[in-house]
Design a protein around this motif. Structure first.
Motif, PDB file in Angstrom:
ATOM      1  N   PHE A 258       0.804  -1.223   0.000  1.00  0.00           N
ATOM      2  CA  PHE A 258       0.000   0.000   0.000  1.00  0.00           C
ATOM      3  C   PHE A 258       0.837   1.272   0.000  1.00  0.00           C
ATOM      4  N   TRP A 259       2.141   1.162   0.306  1.00  0.00           N
ATOM      5  CA  TRP A 259       2.963   2.361   0.442  1.00  0.00           C
ATOM      6  C   TRP A 259       3.577   2.825  -0.881  1.00  0.00           C
ATOM      7  N   ARG A 260       3.340   2.085  -1.971  1.00  0.00           N
ATOM      8  CA  ARG A 260       3.903   2.452  -3.260  1.00  0.00           C
ATOM      9  C   ARG A 260       2.865   2.196  -4.345  1.00  0.00           C
ATOM     10  N   LYS A 261       2.718   3.159  -5.283  1.00  0.00           N
ATOM     11  CA  LYS A 261       1.706   3.002  -6.333  1.00  0.00           C
ATOM     12  C   LYS A 261       2.150   2.036  -7.430  1.00  0.00           C
ATOM     13  N   HIS A 262       3.425   2.126  -7.838  1.00  0.00           N
ATOM     14  CA  HIS A 262       3.856   1.330  -8.980  1.00  0.00           C
ATOM     15  C   HIS A 262       4.673   0.109  -8.544  1.00  0.00           C
ATOM     16  N   ASP A 263       4.654  -0.915  -9.380  1.00  0.00           N
ATOM     17  CA  ASP A 263       5.482  -2.096  -9.144  1.00  0.00           C
ATOM     18  C   ASP A 263       6.934  -1.739  -9.458  1.00  0.00           C
ATOM     19  N   THR A 264       7.855  -2.177  -8.609  1.00  0.00           N
ATOM     20  CA  THR A 264       9.255  -1.855  -8.849  1.00  0.00           C
ATOM     21  C   THR A 264       9.844  -2.656 -10.014  1.00  0.00           C
ATOM     22  N   ASN A 265       9.180  -3.748 -10.394  1.00  0.00           N
ATOM     23  CA  ASN A 265       9.622  -4.517 -11.559  1.00  0.00           C
ATOM     24  C   ASN A 265       8.948  -3.959 -12.807  1.00  0.00           C
ATOM     25  N   PHE A 266       9.743  -3.437 -13.735  1.00  0.00           N
ATOM     26  CA  PHE A 266       9.211  -2.849 -14.960  1.00  0.00           C
ATOM     27  C   PHE A 266       9.550  -3.783 -16.129  1.00  0.00           C
ATOM     28  N   HIS A 267       8.508  -4.368 -16.732  1.00  0.00           N
ATOM     29  CA  HIS A 267       8.696  -5.328 -17.824  1.00  0.00           C
ATOM     30  C   HIS A 267       8.706  -4.572 -19.155  1.00  0.00           C
ATOM     31  N   ARG A 268       9.852  -4.591 -19.805  1.00  0.00           N
ATOM     32  CA  ARG A 268      10.067  -3.756 -20.989  1.00  0.00           C
ATOM     33  C   ARG A 268      10.350  -4.605 -22.217  1.00  0.00           C
ATOM     34  N   GLN A 269       9.621  -4.291 -23.293  1.00  0.00           N
ATOM     35  CA  GLN A 269       9.913  -4.910 -24.578  1.00  0.00           C
ATOM     36  C   GLN A 269      11.011  -4.129 -25.301  1.00  0.00           C
ATOM     37  N   ALA A 270      11.585  -4.750 -26.314  1.00  0.00           N
ATOM     38  CA  ALA A 270      12.651  -4.108 -27.090  1.00  0.00           C
ATOM     39  C   ALA A 270      12.150  -2.801 -27.700  1.00  0.00           C
ATOM     40  N   ASP A 271      12.971  -1.755 -27.630  1.00  0.00           N
ATOM     41  CA  ASP A 271      12.678  -0.433 -28.208  1.00  0.00           C
ATOM     42  C   ASP A 271      11.524   0.292 -27.516  1.00  0.00           C
ATOM     43  N   GLN A 272      11.063  -0.197 -26.395  1.00  0.00           N
ATOM     44  CA  GLN A 272       9.976   0.476 -25.672  1.00  0.00           C
ATOM     45  C   GLN A 272      10.532   1.598 -24.802  1.00  0.00           C
ATOM     46  N   ARG A 273       9.838   2.734 -24.801  1.00  0.00           N
ATOM     47  CA  ARG A 273      10.237   3.838 -23.935  1.00  0.00           C
ATOM     48  C   ARG A 273       9.918   3.516 -22.466  1.00  0.00           C
ATOM     49  N   THR A 358      11.447  -8.323 -21.759  1.00  0.00           N
ATOM     50  CA  THR A 358      10.495  -9.385 -22.080  1.00  0.00           C
ATOM     51  C   THR A 358      10.172  -9.323 -23.567  1.00  0.00           C
ATOM     52  N   SER A 359       9.868 -10.475 -24.139  1.00  0.00           N
ATOM     53  CA  SER A 359       9.556 -10.524 -25.576  1.00  0.00           C
ATOM     54  C   SER A 359       8.081 -10.286 -25.847  1.00  0.00           C
ATOM     55  N   GLU A 360       7.231 -10.491 -24.845  1.00  0.00           N
ATOM     56  CA  GLU A 360       5.787 -10.324 -25.000  1.00  0.00           C
ATOM     57  C   GLU A 360       5.308  -9.114 -24.211  1.00  0.00           C
ATOM     58  N   PRO A 361       4.234  -8.448 -24.672  1.00  0.00           N
ATOM     59  CA  PRO A 361       3.676  -7.325 -23.905  1.00  0.00           C
ATOM     60  C   PRO A 361       3.226  -7.791 -22.521  1.00  0.00           C
ATOM     61  N   HIS A 362       3.579  -7.023 -21.525  1.00  0.00           N
ATOM     62  CA  HIS A 362       3.209  -7.383 -20.157  1.00  0.00           C
ATOM     63  C   HIS A 362       1.793  -6.860 -19.875  1.00  0.00           C
ATOM     64  N   LYS A 363       0.900  -7.734 -19.441  1.00  0.00           N
ATOM     65  CA  LYS A 363      -0.499  -7.351 -19.231  1.00  0.00           C
ATOM     66  C   LYS A 363      -0.939  -7.455 -17.780  1.00  0.00           C
ATOM     67  N   GLU A 364      -0.210  -8.203 -16.969  1.00  0.00           N
ATOM     68  CA  GLU A 364      -0.633  -8.421 -15.586  1.00  0.00           C
ATOM     69  C   GLU A 364      -0.430  -7.163 -14.750  1.00  0.00           C
ATOM     70  N   GLY A 365      -1.498  -6.749 -14.068  1.00  0.00           N
ATOM     71  CA  GLY A 365      -1.419  -5.610 -13.157  1.00  0.00           C
ATOM     72  C   GLY A 365      -1.310  -4.259 -13.834  1.00  0.00           C
ATOM     73  N   ILE A 366      -1.614  -4.183 -15.122  1.00  0.00           N
ATOM     74  CA  ILE A 366      -1.530  -2.895 -15.834  1.00  0.00           C
ATOM     75  C   ILE A 366      -2.705  -2.006 -15.445  1.00  0.00           C
ATOM     76  N   GLU A 367      -2.404  -0.763 -15.114  1.00  0.00           N
ATOM     77  CA  GLU A 367      -3.426   0.195 -14.711  1.00  0.00           C
ATOM     78  C   GLU A 367      -3.272   1.459 -15.546  1.00  0.00           C
ATOM     79  N   LYS A 368      -4.420   2.043 -15.928  1.00  0.00           N
ATOM     80  CA  LYS A 368      -4.423   3.319 -16.651  1.00  0.00           C
ATOM     81  C   LYS A 368      -5.180   4.321 -15.789  1.00  0.00           C
ATOM     82  N   ARG A 369      -4.520   5.434 -15.487  1.00  0.00           N
ATOM     83  CA  ARG A 369      -5.117   6.406 -14.551  1.00  0.00           C
ATOM     84  C   ARG A 369      -4.833   7.813 -15.009  1.00  0.00           C
ATOM     85  N   SER A 370      -5.765   8.695 -14.767  1.00  0.00           N
ATOM     86  CA  SER A 370      -5.574  10.113 -15.140  1.00  0.00           C
ATOM     87  C   SER A 370      -5.109  10.925 -13.943  1.00  0.00           C
TER      88      SER A 370
END
Length: 371
Positions: A258-273, A358-370
């Protein structure tokens, strides 16, 4: 007034208070803390400014009265009659001011080296509970007063003049030092009892040592750059601005973290910002340049290496903070962190994360917020 006091002491409530008077300091301490927690919001609100200035003014007056109450000029006055309550008033104002600063610092502090000063402030807040038997110690009184006064002016002066930098911090410290020494000198000259009890040279040396210590803390970036405060810091897969709203896509933590909003593990595909989004609170009309300092941990050297400093300006007045983001491409796997810093390299907050390719798009725990 005297009759009312006699009736109060004879009442059931008055007798209860008298029987439990040893708990009175705790109640006054909690009263000051709860009052500020429920009423204070933004340091730049007129209400907050008036409350803090009132607390500081009444604390100074109460300290003067408490240290001169035994003098002949107060004989037969209501000040002498109610002098037994002065220690409780001092504790209330100590508790109210220190709790206010804890509330404001809590918004500014990150789990970084600035946490040390925040913990020191919290310890002062809770130590106030145990000061009743020690409050007559004038060295303690004025040491705590000066520390609180320094913190008060460090908040208030930048808020009022709409500017903050190292020079303003130095000015804030000098104003606090001057006010404290003036109060001490005024009390010392007005009270023979105080002159007999303390060594003015020893007390001034103690105040100067606290002044030097706080400035050393500032020099080594151990003090958060109040009144700025980082409200939000996220590492994100995408940030888009739509109709003055920032839409941030990020990996959220499990519910129990509860003390952190984002997961510290960032799953990144090749060439992704990799984006880092932050919102920084600043008082109204205060403008300040902020930098995202990107750092990578080098396991070979065992050190953090700076890769980029990317800056943007914050402008005050928005409750949810001034929003901004930076991004980088082609980041290596491993530990990264982004320090949110001012021009003076004072740390507002730290966004840390671990990049995992990662070679595949990461979908688990993805959140979109304004924001």
């Amino acid at each position: 007034m005297k009759r009312a006091l006699v009736r109060y002491r004879s009442s059931a409530f008055g007798k209860f208070v008298f029987r439990n008077q040893k708990y009175a300091p705790i109640l006054f301490f909690m009263g000051g803390f709860i009052f500020d927690t429920l009423t204070l919001g933004r340091i730049d609100r007129v209400y907050d400014t008036v409350v803090l200035c009132s607390h500081m003014t009444f604390l100074s007056i109460t300290l003067y009265l408490y240290n001169t109450v035994d003098e002949d000029k107060w004989e037969g006055t209501f000040i002498r009659r109610y002098s037994e309550y002065f220690p409780l008033l001092i504790q209330f104002f100590f508790g109210a001011l220190s709790s206010a600063f804890v509330i404001y610092f809590f918004r500014s502090v990150s789990m970084s080296k600035t946490m040390f000063f925040f913990i020191l402030l919290v310890l002062l807040l809770f130590a106030n509970e145990f000061l009743k038997k020690k409050i007559s110690n004038k060295y303690l009184q004025f040491s705590v007063f000066f520390f609180i006064s320094f913190t008060f002016f460090a908040f208030m002066i930048p808020t009022l003049i709409k500017e903050m930098n190292t020079f303003i911090f130095i000015i804030s410290g000098l104003v606090s030092l001057g006010c404290t020494l003036a109060l001490i000198r005024f009390i010392y000259r007005s009270s023979p009892g105080t002159r007999a009890e303390i060594s003015l040279k020893k007390l001034i040396s103690l105040i100067l040592s606290i002044y030097i210590t706080i400035n050393v803390f500032y020099y080594f970036n151990l003090i958060p750059p109040v009144p700025l405060a980082m409200d939000t810091g996220l590492v994100a897969h995408d940030v888009r601005k739509i109709n003055n709203e920032y839409i941030v896509t990020y990996e959220k933590n499990p519910w129990y973290v509860f003390w952190r909003k984002h997961d510290t593990n960032f799953h990144r595909q090749a060439d992704q910002r990799v984006y880092v989004f932050t919102s920084v609170f600043a008082p109204t009309d205060l403008k300040k340049s902020i930098f995202h300092r990107w750092k990578r941990y080098n396991p070979e050297t065992g050190k953090w290496e700076v890769t980029d400093d990317i800056g943007f300006e914050v402008a005050g007045g928005r409750d949810r903070g001034f929003r901004g983001y930076t991004y980088k491409n082609n980041l290596r796997e491993g530990e990264w962190k982004v320090e949110v810093i001012t021009e003076e390299e004072l740390i507002l907050g730290v966004v840390d994360f671990v990049i995992k390719n990662t070679s595949e798009p990461h979908k688990e725990g993805i959140e979109k917020r304004s924001f």
